[in-house]
Design an enzyme around this catalytic site. Structure first.
Site, PDB file in Angstrom:
ATOM      1  N   ARG A 285       0.834  -1.213   0.000  1.00 49.96           N
ATOM      2  CA  ARG A 285       0.000   0.000   0.000  1.00 49.96           C
ATOM      3  C   ARG A 285       0.866   1.258   0.000  1.00 49.96           C
ATOM      4  O   ARG A 285       0.506   2.270  -0.606  1.00 49.96           O
ATOM      5  CB  ARG A 285      -0.989   0.002   1.174  1.00 49.96           C
ATOM      6  CG  ARG A 285      -2.015   1.125   1.098  1.00 49.96           C
ATOM      7  CD  ARG A 285      -3.080   1.012   2.187  1.00 49.96           C
ATOM      8  NE  ARG A 285      -4.170   0.125   1.823  1.00 49.96           N
ATOM      9  CZ  ARG A 285      -5.281   0.497   1.175  1.00 49.96           C
ATOM     10  NH1 ARG A 285      -5.468   1.755   0.847  1.00 49.96           N
ATOM     11  NH2 ARG A 285      -6.214  -0.386   0.867  1.00 49.96           N
TER      12      ARG A 285
ATOM     13  N   PHE B 148      -2.236   2.398   6.754  1.00 52.49           N
ATOM     14  CA  PHE B 148      -1.717   1.083   6.371  1.00 52.49           C
ATOM     15  C   PHE B 148      -0.581   1.193   5.353  1.00 52.49           C
ATOM     16  O   PHE B 148      -0.623   0.590   4.291  1.00 52.49           O
ATOM     17  CB  PHE B 148      -2.890   0.269   5.798  1.00 52.49           C
ATOM     18  CG  PHE B 148      -2.731  -1.226   5.863  1.00 52.49           C
ATOM     19  CD1 PHE B 148      -2.868  -1.905   7.065  1.00 52.49           C
ATOM     20  CD2 PHE B 148      -2.465  -1.965   4.724  1.00 52.49           C
ATOM     21  CE1 PHE B 148      -2.762  -3.294   7.116  1.00 52.49           C
ATOM     22  CE2 PHE B 148      -2.343  -3.362   4.763  1.00 52.49           C
ATOM     23  CZ  PHE B 148      -2.494  -4.022   5.969  1.00 52.49           C
TER      24      PHE B 148
ATOM     25  N   ALA C   9      -9.073  -0.938   6.564  1.00 52.29           N
ATOM     26  CA  ALA C   9      -9.030  -0.403   5.205  1.00 52.29           C
ATOM     27  C   ALA C   9     -10.167   0.605   4.957  1.00 52.29           C
ATOM     28  O   ALA C   9     -10.581   0.790   3.812  1.00 52.29           O
ATOM     29  CB  ALA C   9      -9.056  -1.534   4.174  1.00 52.29           C
TER      30      ALA C   9
ATOM     31  N   GLU D  93      -9.517   6.333   7.174  1.00 54.61           N
ATOM     32  CA  GLU D  93      -8.072   6.557   7.112  1.00 54.61           C
ATOM     33  C   GLU D  93      -7.632   7.799   6.335  1.00 54.61           C
ATOM     34  O   GLU D  93      -6.684   8.468   6.745  1.00 54.61           O
ATOM     35  CB  GLU D  93      -7.388   5.330   6.493  1.00 54.61           C
ATOM     36  CG  GLU D  93      -7.513   4.080   7.328  1.00 54.61           C
ATOM     37  CD  GLU D  93      -7.129   2.846   6.524  1.00 54.61           C
ATOM     38  OE1 GLU D  93      -7.898   2.454   5.629  1.00 54.61           O
ATOM     39  OE2 GLU D  93      -6.054   2.295   6.780  1.00 54.61           O
TER      40      GLU D  93
HETATM   41  N1  MTE Z   1     -11.719   6.378  14.549  1.00 54.59           N
HETATM   42  C1  MTE Z   1     -11.750   6.164  15.879  1.00 54.59           C
HETATM   43  N2  MTE Z   1     -12.436   7.024  16.648  1.00 54.59           N
HETATM   44  N3  MTE Z   1     -11.091   5.115  16.440  1.00 54.59           N
HETATM   45  C2  MTE Z   1     -10.364   4.239  15.679  1.00 54.59           C
HETATM   46  O1  MTE Z   1      -9.772   3.290  16.207  1.00 54.59           O
HETATM   47  N4  MTE Z   1      -9.604   3.614  13.409  1.00 54.59           N
HETATM   48  C3  MTE Z   1      -9.311   4.090  12.057  1.00 54.59           C
HETATM   49  C4  MTE Z   1     -10.531   4.801  11.475  1.00 54.59           C
HETATM   50  N5  MTE Z   1     -11.056   5.757  12.401  1.00 54.59           N
HETATM   51  C5  MTE Z   1     -10.303   4.447  14.269  1.00 54.59           C
HETATM   52  C6  MTE Z   1     -11.036   5.540  13.741  1.00 54.59           C
HETATM   53  C7  MTE Z   1      -8.914   3.032  11.138  1.00 54.59           C
HETATM   54  S1  MTE Z   1      -7.324   2.521  11.155  1.00 54.59           S
HETATM   55  C8  MTE Z   1      -9.783   2.481  10.248  1.00 54.59           C
HETATM   56  S2  MTE Z   1      -9.273   1.323   9.116  1.00 54.59           S
HETATM   57  C9  MTE Z   1     -11.203   2.853  10.227  1.00 54.59           C
HETATM   58  O2  MTE Z   1     -11.515   3.813  11.219  1.00 54.59           O
HETATM   59  C10 MTE Z   1     -12.026   1.594  10.440  1.00 54.59           C
HETATM   60  O3  MTE Z   1     -13.369   1.843  10.501  1.00 54.59           O
HETATM   61  P1  MTE Z   1     -14.299   2.082   9.215  1.00 54.59           P
HETATM   62  O4  MTE Z   1     -13.856   1.123   8.174  1.00 54.59           O
HETATM   63  O5  MTE Z   1     -15.646   1.815   9.718  1.00 54.59           O
HETATM   64  O6  MTE Z   1     -14.077   3.494   8.803  1.00 54.59           O
HETATM   65  N1  HPA Z   2      -5.837  -2.247   4.567  1.00 51.63           N
HETATM   66  C1  HPA Z   2      -6.017  -2.522   5.864  1.00 51.63           C
HETATM   67  N2  HPA Z   2      -5.905  -3.703   6.380  1.00 51.63           N
HETATM   68  C2  HPA Z   2      -5.577  -4.705   5.570  1.00 51.63           C
HETATM   69  C3  HPA Z   2      -5.363  -4.496   4.207  1.00 51.63           C
HETATM   70  C4  HPA Z   2      -5.509  -3.207   3.677  1.00 51.63           C
HETATM   71  O1  HPA Z   2      -5.326  -2.944   2.479  1.00 51.63           O
HETATM   72  N3  HPA Z   2      -5.034  -5.675   3.673  1.00 51.63           N
HETATM   73  C5  HPA Z   2      -5.037  -6.555   4.684  1.00 51.63           C
HETATM   74  N4  HPA Z   2      -5.366  -5.979   5.839  1.00 51.63           N
HETATM   75 MO1  MOS Z   3      -7.107   0.509   9.665  1.00 50.50          MO
HETATM   76  S1  MOS Z   3      -5.066   0.638   9.673  1.00 50.50           S
HETATM   77  O1  MOS Z   3      -7.073  -0.350   8.126  1.00 50.50           O
HETATM   78  O2  MOS Z   3      -7.303  -0.729  10.838  1.00 50.50           O
END
Ligand code: MTE
Ligand code: HPA
Ligand code: MOS
Length: 766
Positions: free
Chosen positions: A316, A350, A517, A719
């Site tokens: 990524r 990521f 993701a 993200e």
């Molecule tokens: N927001 C909060 N408040 N707490 C979290 O741990 N994690 C982030 C983001 N926002 C996070 C957050 C990460 S790493 C990801 S991948 C996404 O939320 C996951 O949730 P979603 O796919 O529902 O957006």
């Molecule tokens: N993003 C986050 N988590 C993951 C991914 C990705 O692309 N692939 C495997 N785990």
């Molecule tokens: Mo978020 S780093 O894809 O949990």
């Protein structure tokens, strides 16, 4: 469903736990009433980074007050592994030590304090071996966890030689601790027949289920993993929460007692992986406007002692080292380095952020070498029309809104006038210098591992017209649960309050992907809608029969069912449907269409679409001390057609601040023995409320929306905003350039100390 019929979706609904979190009523795993006979588990840690355990005397541990039992490798009934993919993460070391802090045994005691205390009483003899701690050490010794990988197009060597201008540079990019407020925690309750109910703070209940079952040597069906909410995950609980669940489960199996494990903050930081440190080196050719002609980029990722998710993370990073820019001739090399440090893991973005930061540094470097504003360089490099719209991995950038979004932000932030004011300020002030920067973000949405882009949901309609909703996504504060509930409410035309948000559990929805993701709402929102629409279809058919109408004439709105001129309360319809033996429960399943990836050639369409954003940051640095202040931040971010603008704005603000923290104050330090010296808030500084910029304007982009057919045309938001924080790093770089007249050797994080050194440093980037 057209927007006009949406009542809950698009509304700025509060997070379902907001009040409970403020009043303290929201329950986390450690708040749950402890079952009778609960034992507490705590790991014993290795005190070297590399070598072998020669002898381990645990007699003092066993004799310590409250200690009930010890867990050693030999006590693991099944597989000693908690890795996500490669089988290279022992739950307990089998004698080979690969990082400082590695778990070498665990204690079960009556209280947590007793377990913690006892765990330090082990007497261990080691035979130390050579350790690679730094990126440099690992790279020069060819120490890797996975093979090197490249992608690109064109003949970069030839094109670089032909380029009008050429630069080389190097950027060190620091890692980041997740610093979720709730650290890793698991509580396991043994049931009959060897079954285990596992409460685990995890983004990946299915993986924790598999790991617990495998280490116990029981079928997956014997293990249920349940999680109502995490106190933050940020990627740190995607692959690394299983180890703690496994230890507790092994303890539960050994003793027949329920077992809880909760790492304290220091151990959480020492024992679990972080964002990967990176080193980026580039050789770039460009014309006199700063437009890139060719670039050769090498990304070294510090993976730690095992592979974990490093393959996908480094991929990524490569796929984001174009960011929003067209790179006509490009070679991207990636090395996945093995060091004797904790295994680095997923962290918001990521790997993407490290890739984006690398190319943004290139933009700043080109601008400073040409003596022009970096925004001009960024603009001439943006993806554009045919011929300039394919990524280095040959995906068409079919939804490019970056030029329009940047133009809007440039105007709304008054960028050009403020650029003139910055120049004026810097002319008048000798010791205070300002910097200004606008940086864009383009972030690919989908798991790059295609098979992971699937989700399931389970919806029940109960006899009183209330709804039970369950899906594979987990709640970590990001507001996923309320968004999916809004979607389901609108399927039935009922109030959000009628939808019960229930804990995620492997017993209701199986074989799920992690909530990661940024795909949580895209995947689970769709799966839940499919389930709800299935039931709605059955209800519509039933209602049509009641009123001798066509199914297509049945509408669900305002908690009623409308058929022509007839109206029926939703609850009344449900009661009648149950009486008439209509099934009111359904699963839903969704998989993302169109995506594919060819590992061999490094090409394909790994992403369903891109999310975009941009930020402008203005900073002032003090050239005597290196201290600085973020004066103003303007953000314009694209969430397509938002499911919930309040939640999305919260994600954008939080993501930006977390990204700013990564690049400014959060600094991880390992000593040459591989000991993490920054393992508490006393030595590791995350941003606090007072670090919010004085002026902080955050807007959602109102543009063309989303061309991909996502859930109600919304876009993922979790993200991408983290990378908006790069604007602060770039503005700091700009301030140093403005002070010294040259490109500084400023690495990330740009702590005040680093800024001061960059101001003093006579070196040019090499
Ligand atoms: N927001 C909060 N408040 N707490 C979290 O741990 N994690 C982030 C983001 N926002 C996070 C957050 C990460 S790493 C990801 S991948 C996404 O939320 C996951 O949730 P979603 O796919 O529902 O957006
Ligand atoms: N993003 C986050 N988590 C993951 C991914 C990705 O692309 N692939 C495997 N785990
Ligand atoms: Mo978020 S780093 O894809 O949990």
């Amino acid at each position: 469903m057209p927007d006009t019929q949406l009542r809950e979706v698009r509304q700025p609904k509060a997070h379902d736990s907001a009040i409970k979190q403020i009043t303290g009523e929201a329950r986390y795993i450690d708040d749950q009433r402890e079952p009778a006979g609960l034992l507490h588990c705590y790991p014993g840690k290795a005190s070297i980074a590399s070598g072998k355990v020669v002898a381990m005397d645990l007699s003092a541990v066993a004799a310590a007050p409250g200690v009930v039992s010890l867990i050693k490798v030999a006590d693991i009934p099944g597989k000693n592994d908690c890795s996500p993919i490669f089988g290279d993460d022992p739950i307990i070391s089998e004698g080979q030590i690969t990082f400082h802090g590695q778990v070498i045994f665990a204690v079960l005691a009556e209280t947590r304090d007793q377990a913690r205390w006892a765990a330090q009483l082990a007497k261990v003899e080691y035979e130390e071996e050579k350790a690679f701690i730094s990126v440099e050490q690992a790279n020069s010794n060819d120490s890797t966890v996975l093979p090197d990988y490249q992608m690109g197009r064109g003949d970069v060597v030839v094109d670089l030689a032909k380029a009008s201008n050429r630069l080389q540079g190097h950027l060190e990019i620091g890692g980041q601790d997740h610093f979720y407020l709730e650290g890793h925690v698991s509580m396991v309750e043994p049931g009959e027949d060897g079954d285990m109910l596992v409460h685990c703070s995890t983004q990946h209940p299915t993986e924790a289920q598999h790991q617990v079952a495998d280490c116990l040597g029981v079928p997956h069906h014997a293990v249920e993993v349940r999680i109502r909410r995490m106190g933050g995950g940020f990627g740190g609980k995607e692959s690394q929460s299983g180890q703690w669940a496994c230890l507790a489960a092994i303890g539960a199996k050994m003793t027949g007692h329920p077992v809880k494990i909760r790492l304290d903050r220091d151990d959480d930081m020492i024992l679990t992986g972080k964002r990967h440190e990176f080193e980026a080196s580039y050789d770039v050719g460009f014309d006199n406007q700063g437009r890139i002609e060719a670039i050769d980029l090498t990304l070294l990722g510090r993976c730690g002692h095992s592979a974990d998710l490093s393959g996908a993370i480094c991929d990524r990073a490569m796929m984001h080292s174009d960011n929003a820019y067209f790179l006509p001739s490009v070679a991207i090399h990636s090395r996945r380095l093995r060091t004797h440090t904790v295994s680095n893991t997923a962290f918001r973005g990521f790997g993407g952020p490290q890739g984006v930061l690398s190319i943004e540094r290139v933009m700043d470097h080109i601008a400073s070498s040409l003596g022009i504003d970096a925004l001009e360089v960024r603009k001439v490099n943006l993806y554009g029309d045919e011929g300039r719209n394919t990524t280095p991995y040959e995906m068409e950038v079919f939804d490019n809104i970056a030029p329009e979004l940047i133009e809007q932000l440039e105007a709304s932030s008054n960028y050009q006038n403020r650029r003139a004011e910055v120049v004026e300020f810097n002319r008048k002030n000798k010791y205070l210098k300002k910097g200004l920067s606008l940086t864009p973000v383009k972030f690919g949405i989908s798991f790059t591992a295609t098979h992971m882009n699937q989700a399931g949901a389970l919806v029940h309609v109960y006899g009183d017209g209330s709804i039970g909703l369950n899906h594979g996504g987990t709640e970590m504060g990001q507001g996923l649960y309320v968004k999916v509930a809004q979607v389901v409410a609108d399927s039935f035309g009922i109030d959000l309050e009628r939808v019960k948000i229930t804990s995620t559990t492997t017993a209701k929805v199986p074989n799920t992907s992690p909530t990661a993701a940024s795909s949580g709402a895209d995947l689970n929102g769709m799966a839940a809608k499919i389930a709800a629409d299935e039931i709605r279809g059955r209800l519509a058919e039933f209602a049509a029969g009641l009123f001798q109408a066509s199914k297509d004439d049945v509408r669900f709105e305002n908690n009623e069912v409308v058929v022509g001129t007839e109206r029926l309360d939703f609850t009344d319809l449900v009661k009648k449907a149950i009486f008439a033996r209509v099934s009111l429960s359904s699963t839903g399943y969704y998989k993302t269409p169109e995506i594919q990836w060819d590992v061999a050639t490094g090409t394909g369409k790994p992403f369903f679409y891109f999310a975009y954003g941009a930020a402008v940051s203005e900073v002032t640095i003090d050239c005597f001390t290196g201290e600085y202040k973020v004066d103003r931040v303007d953000i314009l971010h694209d969430v397509g057609h938002s499911l919930n603008p309040a939640i999305d704005k919260g994600q954008i603000e939080g993501g930006f601040i977390q990204g700013m923290g990564w690049l400014t104050t959060e600094e991880l330090k390992w000593d040459d023995k591989g000991r993490l010296r920054t393992h508490a808030p006393s030595t590791y500084k995350i941003p606090t409320a007072t670090d919010t910029p004085d002026v902080f304007n955050v807007d959602l982009f109102k543009g063309d929306g989303n061309r991909a057919e996502t859930i109600y045309r919304s876009k993922a938001v979790g993200e991408p905003p983290l990378m908006l924080g790069i604007a602060v790093f770039s503005a700091l770089t700009n301030a140093v350039v403005n002070a010294t007249g040259r490109m500084p050797k400023l690495n990330a994080p740009a702590t005040p100390e680093a800024v001061l050194l960059a101001l003093r440093d006579g070196d040019y980037l090499v």
